[in-house]
Design a protein around this motif. Sequence first.
Motif, PDB file in Angstrom:
ATOM      1  N   GLN A  13       0.843  -1.205   0.000  1.00 30.83           N
ATOM      2  CA  GLN A  13       0.000   0.000   0.000  1.00 30.83           C
ATOM      3  C   GLN A  13       0.876   1.252   0.000  1.00 30.83           C
ATOM      4  N   ALA A  14       0.312   2.318  -0.503  1.00 29.50           N
ATOM      5  CA  ALA A  14       1.012   3.594  -0.498  1.00 29.50           C
ATOM      6  C   ALA A  14       1.431   3.948   0.931  1.00 29.50           C
ATOM      7  N   LYS A  36       4.990   5.344  -3.215  1.00 30.85           N
ATOM      8  CA  LYS A  36       3.890   6.047  -3.846  1.00 30.85           C
ATOM      9  C   LYS A  36       3.403   5.244  -5.051  1.00 30.85           C
ATOM     10  N   SER A  37       2.205   5.547  -5.495  1.00 33.35           N
ATOM     11  CA  SER A  37       1.649   4.814  -6.630  1.00 33.35           C
ATOM     12  C   SER A  37       2.538   4.959  -7.866  1.00 33.35           C
ATOM     13  N   SER A  92      -2.924   2.599  -4.140  1.00 32.75           N
ATOM     14  CA  SER A  92      -3.261   3.867  -3.463  1.00 32.75           C
ATOM     15  C   SER A  92      -4.557   3.757  -2.709  1.00 32.75           C
TER      16      SER A  92
END
Length: 123
Positions: free
Chosen positions: A13-14, A87-88, A123
């Motif tokens: 996950q972000a 981050k994505s 995200s």
Amino acid sequence: QVQVHESGGGLVQAGGSLRLSCQGSGHSFSSYAVGWFRQAPMKEREFVAFTNWAGNDELYANTVKGRFTISRDTAKNTVDLQMNNLKSEDTAVYYCCAGPSFAAVSGGTNVVWGQGTQVTVSS
């Protein structure tokens, strides 16, 4: 003959972290510089981080500086990439590249590439 093999990719996950590892083999690997690159879908492969043969000189892309850390274990012939605060836009296939110098690694000449490992950041 030098070979490299990446491991450690996955889904995160972000804001999370992952650690990639590049395992080198071959007589000359200990004298080779190593870089990490990545390629996102529909984009060109881009430089991420670099370390010299001794592991005491590092270089980072601006997009990952402060979040990613490259480290080299000369005894184990590994070069790791610690990725924090993901981050994505970090989603990509990550490749390890080894060559006789930074110029070779950055230019992609006289280098060896691994098969890549997928990193997906949700995200």
